[in-house]
Design an enzyme around this catalytic site. Sequence first.
Site, PDB file in Angstrom:
ATOM      1  N   SER A  89     108.007  56.225 -32.174  1.00 52.87           N
ATOM      2  CA  SER A  89     108.302  55.553 -33.444  1.00 52.87           C
ATOM      3  C   SER A  89     107.010  55.094 -34.104  1.00 52.87           C
ATOM      4  O   SER A  89     105.929  55.203 -33.528  1.00 52.87           O
ATOM      5  CB  SER A  89     109.223  54.346 -33.217  1.00 52.87           C
ATOM      6  OG  SER A  89     108.509  53.294 -32.584  1.00 52.87           O
ATOM      7  N   SER A  91     106.131  51.977 -34.891  1.00 56.25           N
ATOM      8  CA  SER A  91     105.922  50.532 -34.776  1.00 56.25           C
ATOM      9  C   SER A  91     104.480  50.142 -34.473  1.00 56.25           C
ATOM     10  O   SER A  91     104.113  48.988 -34.644  1.00 56.25           O
ATOM     11  CB  SER A  91     106.838  49.953 -33.694  1.00 56.25           C
ATOM     12  OG  SER A  91     106.426  50.367 -32.404  1.00 56.25           O
ATOM     13  N   LYS A 146     103.415  48.038 -27.185  1.00 59.20           N
ATOM     14  CA  LYS A 146     103.026  47.033 -28.184  1.00 59.20           C
ATOM     15  C   LYS A 146     101.629  46.519 -27.826  1.00 59.20           C
ATOM     16  O   LYS A 146     101.052  46.883 -26.805  1.00 59.20           O
ATOM     17  CB  LYS A 146     104.009  45.856 -28.211  1.00 59.20           C
ATOM     18  CG  LYS A 146     105.478  46.223 -28.429  1.00 59.20           C
ATOM     19  CD  LYS A 146     105.769  46.759 -29.817  1.00 59.20           C
ATOM     20  CE  LYS A 146     107.249  47.135 -29.951  1.00 59.20           C
ATOM     21  NZ  LYS A 146     107.519  47.807 -31.239  1.00 59.20           N
ATOM     22  N   SER A 254     108.506  46.604 -36.718  1.00 63.39           N
ATOM     23  CA  SER A 254     108.373  46.552 -35.263  1.00 63.39           C
ATOM     24  C   SER A 254     109.331  45.520 -34.691  1.00 63.39           C
ATOM     25  O   SER A 254     109.312  44.346 -35.092  1.00 63.39           O
ATOM     26  CB  SER A 254     106.930  46.192 -34.872  1.00 63.39           C
ATOM     27  OG  SER A 254     106.825  45.979 -33.478  1.00 63.39           O
TER      28      SER A 254
END
Length: 306
Positions: A89, A91, A146, A254
């Site tokens: 993705s 994010s 992340k 996100s």
Amino acid sequence: MATLFSHILVLATLVCGLVWAFDHFVLLPKRQAALATAEANSGAPLDENTRTGLLREGVIAENCHGVFPVLFGVLIFRSFIFEPFQIPSGSMMPTLLVGDFLLVEKYAYGIKDPVWRNTLVETGKPDRGDIVVFKYPKDERIDYIKRVVGLPGDRIVYRNKSLYVQPKCEQGQTPCPELKEISRVEVNQGEFNQGAIALTRLREEIGEVTHDLLINPSRREPVGYYYQQDGSRVGEWIVPEGKYFAMGDNRDNSTDSRFWGFVDESQLVGRANVIWMSFEFERGADSILPSWVPTGVRLDRIGGLE
């Protein structure tokens, strides 16, 4: 999916290893004894083809004998050294793009067993600014990636799309660290877009790391969906011991610690540190090829991460 693959790999390695061991330590001596008996009865050594036929492994044992070293090597490499990871993705844009393939350093935050994920050897802790892969706290079958912005004991504030960090006050430390806004400067606007909206690209310094992030200037902060920690205001969090606060670089696109809370140490998979391949997937709906077939290779993205 990654967890399922790990379990299948462990099971396949174990089964092949047991089959090979049973053949080598139990069945092979019996075949050798049968060969010795045949040679004693014949009164002379048997020819090479006959000897080979009597000592030959069964089909299953022969396949396991050949496959086991490969499976064992892959298991060791993937479980304790590096694991490949694909960015699914946007994010973490602009740092990571969809189609980036990473190597995740599995030993960065402790050597763990591949099934129950218990730490066998302590090797280190995440630093502020690290890009980490971890098990999604709401569903540990899913891997997330992340950036760590909060360490145990930190106070984190996210307000008006600005990040503030107050590091933990260590015992005996005077004066204690103050809450400070993480410094950032604008790089450009419009390089990346979300639909018709031009995103703002900013450069941020957090810990020892300088990296870029994206902000959607037209999107309001979804504070109503933020994780509400007991005793803290909305948009403020105190990171508990043994946990970390992680955010995506694409701040308005996100789902991260702001929405579901903290990442436990036990959920850490490793540190992402290099892009080894990057593919473009820009195939139109009218294409005769499936969407998973790459349309190009981004060689300029291969290398280490910030």
